[in-house]
Design a protein around this motif. Structure first.
Motif, mmCIF file in Angstrom:
data_model
loop_
_atom_site.group_PDB
_atom_site.id
_atom_site.type_symbol
_atom_site.label_atom_id
_atom_site.label_comp_id
_atom_site.label_asym_id
_atom_site.label_seq_id
_atom_site.Cartn_x
_atom_site.Cartn_y
_atom_site.Cartn_z
ATOM 1 N N GLU A 66 33.591 -35.319 0.680
ATOM 2 C CA GLU A 66 32.843 -35.034 -0.538
ATOM 3 C C GLU A 66 33.706 -35.285 -1.773
ATOM 4 O O GLU A 66 33.232 -35.822 -2.783
ATOM 5 C CB GLU A 66 32.336 -33.586 -0.532
ATOM 6 N N SER A 126 28.303 -32.546 -5.812
ATOM 7 C CA SER A 126 26.892 -32.288 -5.557
ATOM 8 C C SER A 126 26.557 -30.812 -5.786
ATOM 9 O O SER A 126 27.316 -29.921 -5.419
ATOM 10 C CB SER A 126 26.546 -32.681 -4.117
ATOM 11 N N GLU A 127 25.398 -30.578 -6.387
ATOM 12 C CA GLU A 127 24.933 -29.204 -6.594
ATOM 13 C C GLU A 127 24.715 -28.496 -5.264
ATOM 14 O O GLU A 127 24.851 -27.265 -5.170
ATOM 15 C CB GLU A 127 23.624 -29.232 -7.402
ATOM 16 N N ASP A 128 24.393 -29.257 -4.219
ATOM 17 C CA ASP A 128 24.232 -28.656 -2.892
ATOM 18 C C ASP A 128 25.562 -28.151 -2.343
ATOM 19 O O ASP A 128 25.599 -27.167 -1.604
ATOM 20 C CB ASP A 128 23.644 -29.686 -1.905
ATOM 21 N N ILE A 129 26.649 -28.833 -2.708
ATOM 22 C CA ILE A 129 27.974 -28.473 -2.212
ATOM 23 C C ILE A 129 28.609 -27.370 -3.064
ATOM 24 O O ILE A 129 29.186 -26.406 -2.540
ATOM 25 C CB ILE A 129 28.902 -29.713 -2.187
ATOM 26 N N PRO A 131 27.098 -25.282 -5.984
ATOM 27 C CA PRO A 131 26.057 -24.893 -6.944
ATOM 28 C C PRO A 131 26.661 -24.172 -8.156
ATOM 29 O O PRO A 131 27.539 -23.318 -8.016
ATOM 30 C CB PRO A 131 25.162 -23.954 -6.130
#
Length: 364
Positions: A66, A126-129, A131
């Motif tokens: 990531e 990423s916002e998923d990773i 937030p």
């Protein structure tokens, strides 16, 4: 005698006309004798500082794949992630991992000067990773932008200039930068024989001013005084460490001093050191002729004399690092000089995006 400790200044003093003169007196001393200071009561909520620290640390815990999606080599802006040993200072490899962010701008139009590549969107995780990471750091950079503008006006007043003296060197949408840094400790088997504990080597900051949030209690930051001695700058709760940059030294013709500093890697067994420096930008299109026509000529004689007395008292200025933000044969703009500094520091980015500049810098 040169300084042996870093002064602590209280920004709260500036909010009362009765105490502001004392702050400006202390600030003048810090500017002309040290080039570094601790600043407390900067009017940023403690809970935001805590969020910045916690989310900054958490960035380094996400999977490497990531982080590599944000690799600095992806873009010509020098924004993004770089791993341990990707950066060089003073000809040696720095042992730190980082992500670099900035106040965001659209990608520059075709045909713009190369140094306008600095003005770009960030590479966000990423916002998923992670937030909330983007929201917290966007807010922090916005607030720190206000802090830095206010502090710069105080610098002007402290050396006898109008509070708005430096405003012409800011864009209306001024780009500031921020790094989130992790310095791994020197664990046995985790370093090779060639590494000497250089978290980051001796250097001077390039921008006008910078503001360091020390996120762990490690010692390691050191500042070089005029006798060549390294003075510790340990964490002090509730403060930011302010460094005067080469742009400010250039604008004031040496009255405000950009001081050499370094970071030593944490000792084995002490865990990683984390920090978050914010760098106040300067107008990239400013040319060096502009810098040379203002500054010391406008600074009162009393202040210039004080700076000269400091130099004479210490028998001249000792420096491990020479001044690098200067006009050259192919450098007329501040942005051009900053681009060469960055290419030198990040040769892998230089190889991909600026091979001609990298070749020229290596030749120098």
């Amino acid at each position: 005698m040169s300084f042996t400790s870093i002064p602590i200044l209280d920004l709260e003093l500036t909010r009362d006309s009765a105490t502001k003169p004392e702050f400006l007196k202390q600030l003048r001393h810090a500017l002309i004798e040290v080039g570094f200071l601790y600043l407390k009561n900067v009017d940023i909520p403690p809970e935001l500082f805590q969020e910045v620290i916690e989310r900054g640390k958490s960035f380094f815990d996400i999977p490497l794949e990531e982080k590599n999606k944000l690799d600095m080599k992806n873009v010509p802006s020098f924004l993004g992630y770089s791993g341990v040993s990707a950066e060089m200072t003073a000809g040696e490899v720095d042992r730190r991992e980082q992500i670099e962010l900035s106040t965001e701008h659209p990608i520059p139009a075709p045909g713009s000067p190369l140094y306008h590549n600095f003005l770009a969107p960030n590479q966000w995780p990423s916002e998923d990773i992670l937030p909330g990471f983007r929201e917290v750091y966007t807010d922090y950079m916005r607030r720190m932008g206000h802090v830095s503008m206010y502090f710069t006006s105080l610098v002007a007043e402290a050396i006898g200039l109008p509070a708005d003296a430096f405003n012409k060197y800011f864009d209306t949408d001024q780009q500031n930068k921020l790094k989130i840094l992790k310095y791994p400790s020197m664990e046995p088997g985790n370093v090779d024989e060639t590494q000497k504990g250089q978290g980051v080597g001796p250097h001077k900051d390039s921008m006008l001013t910078s503001y360091l949030l020390q996120a762990t209690q490690h010692h390691g930051l050191q500042v070089q005084n005029m006798l060549g001695e390294w003075i510790d700058c340990p964490p002090v709760d509730g403060t930011l460490v302010v460094s005067i940059g080469q742009s400010m030294e250039a604008l004031t013709k040496g009255v405000c001093v950009a001081t050499t500093h370094r970071v030593l890697s944490p000792a084995a067994g002490t865990g990683a050191r984390f920090s978050m420096p914010f760098f106040q930008g300067v107008r990239l299109d400013a040319d060096f002729d502009e810098l040379e026509t203002v500054g010391i000529g406008a600074v009162p004689e009393e202040v210039r004399r004080q700076r000269l007395e400091v130099i004479e008292r210490n028998g001249g200025r000792v420096d491990d690092v020479k001044f690098s933000l200067r006009k050259g044969a192919v450098v007329n703009k501040v942005g051009e000089a900053l681009l060469r500094i960055r290419v030198k520091a990040y040769p892998e980015v230089g190889e991909r995006w600026y091979p001609d500049i990298l070749m020229a810098v290596r030749g120098e």
